[in-house]
Design a protein around this motif. Structure first.
Motif, PDB file in Angstrom:
ATOM      1  N   GLN A  86     -23.716  30.039 -82.488  1.00 52.42           N
ATOM      2  CA  GLN A  86     -22.905  29.163 -83.345  1.00 52.42           C
ATOM      3  C   GLN A  86     -23.392  29.205 -84.789  1.00 52.42           C
ATOM      4  O   GLN A  86     -22.595  29.288 -85.720  1.00 52.42           O
ATOM      5  CB  GLN A  86     -22.946  27.723 -82.822  1.00 52.42           C
ATOM      6  N   HIS A 164     -11.349  27.641 -83.787  1.00 49.43           N
ATOM      7  CA  HIS A 164     -11.945  26.656 -84.704  1.00 49.43           C
ATOM      8  C   HIS A 164     -11.550  26.905 -86.167  1.00 49.43           C
ATOM      9  O   HIS A 164     -11.959  26.168 -87.053  1.00 49.43           O
ATOM     10  CB  HIS A 164     -13.476  26.641 -84.557  1.00 49.43           C
ATOM     11  N   GLU A 181     -16.408  28.132 -80.118  1.00 48.35           N
ATOM     12  CA  GLU A 181     -16.732  28.071 -78.691  1.00 48.35           C
ATOM     13  C   GLU A 181     -17.212  29.449 -78.242  1.00 48.35           C
ATOM     14  O   GLU A 181     -16.841  30.462 -78.815  1.00 48.35           O
ATOM     15  CB  GLU A 181     -15.489  27.659 -77.895  1.00 48.35           C
TER      16      GLU A 181
END
Length: 202
Positions: A86, A164, A181
């Motif tokens: 991430q 996102h 994700e």
């Protein structure tokens, strides 16, 4: 050692598909070098090293930077491997690449470095800037900046925009809606092996 500037297809042949590094695909499917075709069984260390190198080359990081990201991911609650991915995916250069403004991450890095990209209306020229939810990423309102990105949008690196992110191709404005994700990470990688590789150093 600074960023890798050598032949990219050699790296792709050795490590497998790296969507962030290059869009070209090698003609030969075996690793480069004299012994590329008859590679022996790899040790566990070699497998972990390979996974780590995939991350490094795909996101264009130095060894020092990647170690720093691993340490940062360790301090956050949750799966260290997923937090690491991430952190890397939310870098500004990678976000610009995922929006299709540049064909590869090195090209996106150059766009950012040269001041073509704004975050919330302000020019940000730091490729490692961490994008946060709610931030608006746009192309600078200059003719040469817009022309560059419009050319790149005709041949985007990856076809699908992650869930996102949102991007308006007419206005050249995108928005970060949250953190990425795991299933949207384009790189085929086992992040746990990277964490294991760094377990003694981090």
């Amino acid at each position: 050692m600074s960023r890798y500037r050598g032949p990219r297809l050699r790296v792709v042949r050795r490590l497998g598909d790296l969507p962030g590094l290059t869009r070209k695909s090698p003609r030969r499917s075996y690793p480069p070098g004299q012994h590329g075709q008859n590679r022996k069984k790899r040790s566990e260390y070699a497998i972990r090293l390979e996974e780590k190198q995939k991350l490094r080359f795909n996101y264009g990081l130095t060894e020092k930077q990647l170690l720093r990201y691993v340490r940062k991911a360790r301090r956050v609650t949750g799966s260290t491997g997923q937090v690491l991915l991430q952190l890397l995916e939310m870098r500004l250069d990678n976000t610009v690449f995922r929006m299709g403004m540049a064909p590869t991450i090195p090209a996106a890095r150059q766009l950012v470095n040269h001041g073509h990209v704004t975050v919330n209306g302000r020019v940000v020229n730091i490729p490692s800037y961490q994008c946060k939810a709610g931030e608006v990423i746009a192309v600078r309102n200059r003719e040469n900046s817009r022309k560059l990105v419009e050319q790149n949008l005709q041949y985007p690196g990856l076809a699908n925009l992650p869930s996102h992110l949102e991007f308006d191709k007419n206005k050249l404005v995108g928005k970060v809606n949250g953190t990425i994700e795991r299933e949207w990470v384009a790189l085929q990688i086992n992040e746990l092996l990277v964490v294991e590789y760094y377990s003694r150093q981090a």
